[in-house]
Design a protein around this motif. Structure first.
Motif, PDB file in Angstrom:
ATOM      1  N   VAL A   1      65.687  28.267  63.087  1.00 20.45           N
ATOM      2  CA  VAL A   1      64.760  29.207  63.733  1.00 20.45           C
ATOM      3  C   VAL A   1      63.334  29.004  63.211  1.00 20.45           C
ATOM      4  N   TRP A   2      62.382  28.972  64.144  1.00 21.96           N
ATOM      5  CA  TRP A   2      60.956  28.923  63.808  1.00 21.96           C
ATOM      6  C   TRP A   2      60.223  29.960  64.650  1.00 21.96           C
ATOM      7  N   SER A   3      59.055  30.377  64.143  1.00 23.17           N
ATOM      8  CA  SER A   3      58.209  31.274  64.919  1.00 23.17           C
ATOM      9  C   SER A   3      56.765  30.820  64.817  1.00 23.17           C
ATOM     10  N   ALA A   4      55.963  31.269  65.776  1.00 19.53           N
ATOM     11  CA  ALA A   4      54.530  30.979  65.788  1.00 19.53           C
ATOM     12  C   ALA A   4      53.842  32.103  66.539  1.00 19.53           C
ATOM     13  N   THR A   5      52.570  32.312  66.242  1.00 17.55           N
ATOM     14  CA  THR A   5      51.794  33.376  66.889  1.00 17.55           C
ATOM     15  C   THR A   5      50.985  32.809  68.049  1.00 17.55           C
ATOM     16  N   TYR A   6      51.170  33.408  69.206  1.00 17.71           N
ATOM     17  CA  TYR A   6      50.413  33.016  70.394  1.00 17.71           C
ATOM     18  C   TYR A   6      49.243  33.974  70.578  1.00 17.71           C
ATOM     19  N   THR A   7      48.044  33.410  70.739  1.00 15.61           N
ATOM     20  CA  THR A   7      46.825  34.193  70.929  1.00 15.61           C
ATOM     21  C   THR A   7      46.192  33.807  72.254  1.00 15.61           C
ATOM     22  N   PRO A   8      46.118  34.751  73.206  1.00 13.93           N
ATOM     23  CA  PRO A   8      45.499  34.404  74.489  1.00 13.93           C
ATOM     24  C   PRO A   8      43.986  34.245  74.333  1.00 13.93           C
ATOM     25  N   ARG A   9      43.407  33.387  75.124  1.00 15.86           N
ATOM     26  CA  ARG A   9      41.950  33.223  75.108  1.00 15.86           C
ATOM     27  C   ARG A   9      41.295  34.391  75.848  1.00 15.86           C
ATOM     28  N   SER A  10      40.055  34.615  75.550  1.00 12.03           N
ATOM     29  CA  SER A  10      39.328  35.705  76.204  1.00 12.03           C
ATOM     30  C   SER A  10      38.903  35.287  77.612  1.00 12.03           C
ATOM     31  N   GLY A  11      38.712  36.287  78.453  1.00 21.12           N
ATOM     32  CA  GLY A  11      38.251  36.046  79.818  1.00 21.12           C
ATOM     33  C   GLY A  11      39.277  35.395  80.727  1.00 21.12           C
ATOM     34  N   ILE A  12      40.571  35.642  80.438  1.00 26.31           N
ATOM     35  CA  ILE A  12      41.647  35.003  81.199  1.00 26.31           C
ATOM     36  C   ILE A  12      42.412  36.040  82.010  1.00 26.31           C
ATOM     37  N   GLU A  13      42.676  35.707  83.261  1.00 29.28           N
ATOM     38  CA  GLU A  13      43.623  36.459  84.077  1.00 29.28           C
ATOM     39  C   GLU A  13      44.633  35.461  84.626  1.00 29.28           C
TER      40      GLU A  13
END
Length: 213
Positions: free
Chosen positions: A156-168
């Motif tokens: 098992v592995w995990s990672a943090t996903y961060t959305p970019r700004s100004g995205i729809e």
């Protein structure tokens, strides 16, 4: 049997060595689980009538820790016509021809500004070779942090996903290309596996003001 641990693409030589010259020995005297592998025709080794060999090929997509190949001696006779009794078994051997599999989950399927999500990659067995090069996603919409092992079992592995700004964006997934991932037996994964869909809305509201005449 020449190999006690069989993985995808491997075969093993099975050797049957009798104490004396025999007749009547054939594949019908050999017992094994045909759902897990196949045994080729018997080939005499030498000319003394004591030794035969055959090639064992495990079936694909098989995981089995307990396997043997047995000989039923009732149909085998020596030169004096004495029939064998009982059966004789090989030592145990393992089969793992099943490629590694993975499940990809994301902790939040609706991401807004200031939010992040944890992406978890859960394999069905211990693997090696898994890194961010095996993870595919649209980098124009977000970024994935470094992979962190969860526990010590190599599954098992995990990672943090961060959305970019100004995205729809209503349609987003994170996929794993399994071709570069190996299990402990060296079986490479095949194909790719995707997370469920998640949406991104980090775009602030906008307004247009018009003045009518």
């Amino acid at each position: 049997i020449s190999d006690e641990r069989l993985s995808a693409g491997e075969t093993a030589t099975v050797t049957f060595t009798f104490t004396e010259r025999v007749t009547g020995f054939g594949t019908e005297d050999i017992q094994y689980d045909t759902s897990k592998g196949t045994l080729s025709a018997l080939t005499a080794v030498g000319t003394d009538g004591k030794v035969w060999s055959a090639t064992y090929t495990p079936r694909p997509d098989t995981e089995s820790a307990t396997n043997t190949i047995r000989v039923n001696l009732a149909g085998v006779q020596d030169a004096q016509g004495n029939a064998g009794t009982g059966s004789a078994s090989s030592g145990n051997f393992t089969i793992d021809t099943k490629p590694p599999e993975v499940t990809v989950t994301i902790s939040d399927n609706r991401l807004a500004a200031g939010q992040t999500a944890t992406v978890t990659f859960t394999f069905n067995e211990r693997v090696t070779g898994f890194d961010l090069n095996d993870v595919q996603y649209d980098t124009s919409k977000g970024t994935l942090g470094a992979l962190t092992a969860v526990g010590t079992d190599g599954k098992v592995w995990s990672a943090t996903y961060t959305p970019r700004s100004g995205i729809e964006s209503a349609d987003n997934t994170i996929r794993v290309n399994l071709a570069g991932v190996l299990d402990a037996q060296g079986n490479a994964g095949t194909g790719s596996v995707s997370s469920g869909n998640f949406s991104i809305d980090t775009k602030p509201p906008e307004v247009t003001v018009t003045i009518s005449d």
